[in-house]
Design an enzyme around this catalytic site. Structure first.
Site, mmCIF file in Angstrom:
data_model
loop_
_atom_site.group_PDB
_atom_site.id
_atom_site.type_symbol
_atom_site.label_atom_id
_atom_site.label_comp_id
_atom_site.label_asym_id
_atom_site.label_seq_id
_atom_site.Cartn_x
_atom_site.Cartn_y
_atom_site.Cartn_z
ATOM 1 N N ASP A 63 108.817 41.749 -15.333
ATOM 2 C CA ASP A 63 109.752 40.921 -14.540
ATOM 3 C C ASP A 63 109.501 39.441 -14.821
ATOM 4 O O ASP A 63 109.573 38.600 -13.919
ATOM 5 C CB ASP A 63 109.652 41.229 -13.040
ATOM 6 C CG ASP A 63 110.817 40.646 -12.254
ATOM 7 O OD1 ASP A 63 111.776 40.123 -12.865
ATOM 8 O OD2 ASP A 63 110.771 40.707 -11.013
ATOM 9 N N GLY B 12 110.580 34.311 -8.593
ATOM 10 C CA GLY B 12 110.295 34.749 -9.959
ATOM 11 C C GLY B 12 109.031 34.136 -10.508
ATOM 12 O O GLY B 12 108.648 33.027 -10.122
HETATM 13 C C1 NCD Z 1 114.333 37.453 -11.026
HETATM 14 C C2 NCD Z 1 114.974 36.259 -11.713
HETATM 15 O O1 NCD Z 1 114.483 35.143 -11.533
HETATM 16 O O2 NCD Z 1 115.929 36.430 -12.480
HETATM 17 N N1 NCD Z 1 113.539 36.974 -9.940
HETATM 18 C C3 NCD Z 1 112.555 37.616 -9.287
HETATM 19 O O3 NCD Z 1 112.032 37.068 -8.317
HETATM 20 N N2 NCD Z 1 112.122 38.780 -9.673
HETATM 21 C C4 NCD Z 1 115.355 38.434 -10.599
HETATM 22 C C5 NCD Z 1 114.784 39.782 -10.276
HETATM 23 O O4 NCD Z 1 114.104 40.402 -11.132
HETATM 24 O O5 NCD Z 1 115.022 40.282 -9.196
HETATM 25 ZN ZN ZN Z 2 114.846 42.371 -9.642
#
Ligand code: NCD
Ligand code: ZN
Length: 434
Positions: A304, A323
């Site tokens: 992620d 993120g």
């Molecule tokens: C991700 C993003 O920044 O695109 N952010 C996150 O907190 N994980 C989106 C996601 O994977 O849900």
């Molecule tokens: Zn996600």
């Protein structure tokens, strides 16, 4: 060109051997192999050879937010992290909901050449959760989209999700769900629990994730479909996955390195770097996730990797974009949380970071056994080193690592994609810059 990797232990097991790579394949494995004249030699005594890692969940921000990451910078981070294939999520701008965008991502990734960048197609137009995209066109075009996800958003409407699963089954592609019931997370910025209450942060309850996991498992059961759960984050999700698998439902799941290592006690600093979706949970959730990964209830690790600019992270906690970076720290966090405590062997690392993700998404040339004749997608790891994470020194165009200043074990010393070195001793190796 050939490459001779000297003195490695395959999966960290048995005697040290030399591995000769030629013409994109593993050409020979044995003790004291002679280096052909044109061979590049990698001295790797005491190191571990693994199949190249596969990341089912990466945000590369191209097109649209090239100030925070590009396919080029993200590919460098991936190669340095030991990855030979990554799946670039569809929440770009424009959204990857047509083959125009998904083909661009694929072609640009091949041009850069450091890692296979597989485009993820959106499930619904504009990630709005209403109208299905032309999945068949994306699956059939140059980028051969194999995974569809509205990640960042949940496919919350059960009828839309049901239809998506039905179409995906017909096409033989994977639906990956960002499990978040949006009605339960309005304004939420942190895990709902004692920490968020004390800090005065609006809470994201576990049930927002778990209700969707349960629903989608049942939808997959009835459609005879398979569904993949993105970034599992709660002990309850683990119980549901266990139940669904026991019923023979085709559900798979990933866990991120940050949910394995971190918990919501980090939030006390109000540092926006710790904001992520789903949120960092409680220590008991992290422990359940680690056990589930060890037991195979959770199938794989996915980063992620979510780059964000400084002005989007270094702000009031509730305003910070969710993120975290992940590509270059994933292996070390898995070693810290899983290998060091004895929850996973190196063979287990190969399973959760390479073989299982490759199988889930159906990549025929990744996650293959370390045997003669197999494609040389390889990662060399020095298990006996440690390093201090510094966001500013990562290859990513952003620096939002939650592991800043942490000392983590193990380094990726070399990565090979189809027999070509893509990273060596901490530097990406571009073929066109050799
Ligand atoms: C991700 C993003 O920044 O695109 N952010 C996150 O907190 N994980 C989106 C996601 O994977 O849900
Ligand atoms: Zn996600």
């Amino acid at each position: 060109m050939s490459v001779l990797i000297k003195g490695v232990r395959l999966y960290g097991e048995g005697e040290a051997v030399d591995v000769l790579v030629d013409d994109g394949q593993i050409a020979d494995i044995g003790a004291g192999l002679a280096a052909p004249d044109d061979a590049e030699v990698i001295e790797a005594a005491g190191q571990v050879l693994l199949p190249g890692f596969v990341d089912l969940h990466t945000h590369l921000r191209e097109p649209g937010r090239e100030d925070t990451e590009t396919i080029e910078s993200g590919s460098a981070a991936a190669a340095l992290g030991g990855y030979t294939a990554v799946f670039a999520m569809a929440n770009t701008s424009p959204v990857a909901d047509t083959s125009v965008v998904t083909d661009h991502v694929w072609h640009r990734g091949q041009q850069v050449g450091l890692v296979d960048v597989h485009p993820v197609g959106a499930v619904t137009v504009g990630l709005r959760g209403e109208q299905l995209t032309e999945m068949a066109l994306m699956a059939g075009s140059a980028g051969q989209v194999r995974m569809f996800s509205d990640d960042g958003k949940c496919v919350y409407d059960p009828l839309v999700m049901r239809r998506a699963l039905e179409y995906a089954t017909g096409l033989g592609v994977l639906i990956a769900q960002h499990a978040e019931e949006p009605r339960l997370t309005v304004d939420a910025v942190a895990h709902e629990g004692p920490t968020a209450a004390r800090l005065g942060l609006a809470g994201w309850p576990r049930v927002a994730e778990e209700s969707i996991v349960a629903r989608d498992a049942l939808l997959a059961r009835d459609a005879g479909a398979r569904v993949h759960i993105c970034h599992a984050s709660t002990a309850g999700t683990v119980e549901l996955l266990k139940w669904a698998k026991q019923q023979g439902i085709s559900v798979t799941a990933e866990v991120t390195p940050h949910h394995l290592l971190l918990d919501d006690s980090r939030l006390a600093s109000y540092d926006g770097v710790n904001r992520v979706t789903p949120p960092l949970r409680e220590a008991s959730d992290a422990a359940a996730l680690r056990q589930a990964l060890a037991d195979g209830v959770i199938d794989c690790v996915a980063t992620d990797h979510a780059p964000h600019a400084e002005h989007e992270k270094c702000v009031e906690f509730a305003q910070a974009r969710p993120g975290m970076l992940g590509l270059q720290t994933a292996l070390s966090v898995v070693v810290e949380t899983m290998v060091k405590p004895g929850l996973l062997s190196w063979r287990g690392v190969a399973a959760v970071m390479s073989e299982n993700p490759a199988r889930i998404v159906g990549l025929p040339d990744q996650g293959r056994p370390l045997e003669v004749g197999e494609p040389a997608n390889l990662t060399v790891v020095d298990p006996d080193t440690s390093w201090t994470v510094a966001g500013g020194e990562l290859a990513s165009k952003s620096a939002n690592t939650p592991f800043e200043a942490m000392v983590l074990p193990a380094t990726v010393t070399a990565t090979l994609l189809r027999g070509t070195i893509t990273a060596l001793d901490g530097k990406p190796v571009r073929t066109d810059t050799r």
